[in-house]
Design a protein around this motif. Structure first.
Motif, PDB file in Angstrom:
ATOM      1  N   GLY A 188       0.884  -1.399  -0.013  1.00 54.87           N
ATOM      2  CA  GLY A 188      -0.175   0.070   0.020  1.00 54.87           C
ATOM      3  C   GLY A 188       0.741   1.363   0.068  1.00 54.87           C
ATOM      4  N   LEU A 189       2.108   1.326  -0.842  1.00 60.55           N
ATOM      5  CA  LEU A 189       2.750   2.463  -0.903  1.00 60.55           C
ATOM      6  C   LEU A 189       2.417   3.591  -1.801  1.00 60.55           C
ATOM      7  N   ASP A 190       2.263   4.696  -1.401  1.00 57.57           N
ATOM      8  CA  ASP A 190       2.070   5.824  -2.726  1.00 57.57           C
ATOM      9  C   ASP A 190       3.058   6.060  -3.506  1.00 57.57           C
ATOM     10  N   ASP A 191       3.036   6.166  -4.665  1.00 59.27           N
ATOM     11  CA  ASP A 191       4.176   6.399  -5.558  1.00 59.27           C
ATOM     12  C   ASP A 191       4.728   7.894  -5.255  1.00 59.27           C
ATOM     13  N   PRO A 192       6.051   7.833  -4.996  1.00 56.50           N
ATOM     14  CA  PRO A 192       6.452   9.202  -4.825  1.00 56.50           C
ATOM     15  C   PRO A 192       6.901   9.966  -5.857  1.00 56.50           C
ATOM     16  N   SER A 193       6.853   9.400  -7.111  1.00 60.17           N
ATOM     17  CA  SER A 193       7.226  10.018  -8.216  1.00 60.17           C
ATOM     18  C   SER A 193       6.354  11.473  -8.643  1.00 60.17           C
ATOM     19  N   GLY A 194       7.637  12.278  -8.901  1.00 58.05           N
ATOM     20  CA  GLY A 194       7.082  13.672  -8.965  1.00 58.05           C
ATOM     21  C   GLY A 194       6.938  14.485  -7.781  1.00 58.05           C
TER      22      GLY A 194
END
Length: 136
Positions: free
Chosen positions: A99-105
Motif C-alpha cells: 500500500g505504498l503511494d508512488d513518490p514520483s514527481g
C-alpha cells in the motif's frame, strides 16, 4: 533453496525497484529478490536511483533495469507495492500488498519516507520468512 520474492508494480520504475535493491542488500541471505511490472518505463526513476546510491552506494542504473512480469522467474512470494488501480496478478504461495503511494514527481522527502517504509517492511518480511510465519 531460498524463496523467490517479487516486488510488483505497474511500471517497475520506482517503489518496486527500490524494494528490489534494498532486499538484495539487506535480505539476500533469506530470499532472492526480483521486481517487475505490467509495463516498463525507459529508465528507473532517477530520484530513486539517487537516494539508493546515497544511502547504500549502489547505482541501480548499473545493477537493475525495468522488467515486465514475464522477465522474472516463478515467485514464492508476491509483494504488490500499492498499485491503486491495476495491480497485476501473479500466482504465488503468499501475497500481500504494501500500500505504498508512488513518490514520483513529489518532494525528495517523500522518496525518503517511502524508502524508510520499504526498509522496515523488508526487515519484517525477513523475520516472518525466517520464523516460518509465512508458510511456503
Amino acid at each position: 533453496m531460498k524463496p523467490k520474492v517479487g516486488f510488483i508494480c505497474v511500471h517497475n520504475s520506482c517503489r518496486s525497484q527500490m524494494a528490489e535493491a534494498v532486499a538484495k542488500i539487506n535480505a539476500s541471505d533469506i530470499f532472492e529478490a526480483y521486481s517487475a511490472g505490467t509495463e516498463t518505463k525507459p529508465e528507473i526513476n532517477q530520484t530513486a536511483v539517487k537516494l539508493i546510491n546515497e544511502k547504500y552506494h549502489v547505482n541501480m542504473n548499473e545493477t537493475q533495469h525495468s522488467k515486465i512480469l514475464k522477465d522474472i522467474p516463478e515467485l514464492d512470494i508476491v509483494i504488490t507495492m500499492g498499485c491503486n488501480v491495476d495491480c497485476p496478478y501473479l500466482p504465488s504461495k503468499h501475497r500481500e500488498d504494501w500500500g505504498l503511494d508512488d513518490p514520483s514527481g513529489k518532494a525528495y522527502s517523500e522518496f525518503e519516507y517511502t524508502l524508510k517504509v520499504i526498509e522496515e517492511k523488508i526487515e519484517d518480511l525477513k523475520e516472518r520468512i525466517t520464523n516460518g510465519i509465512i508458510k511456503l
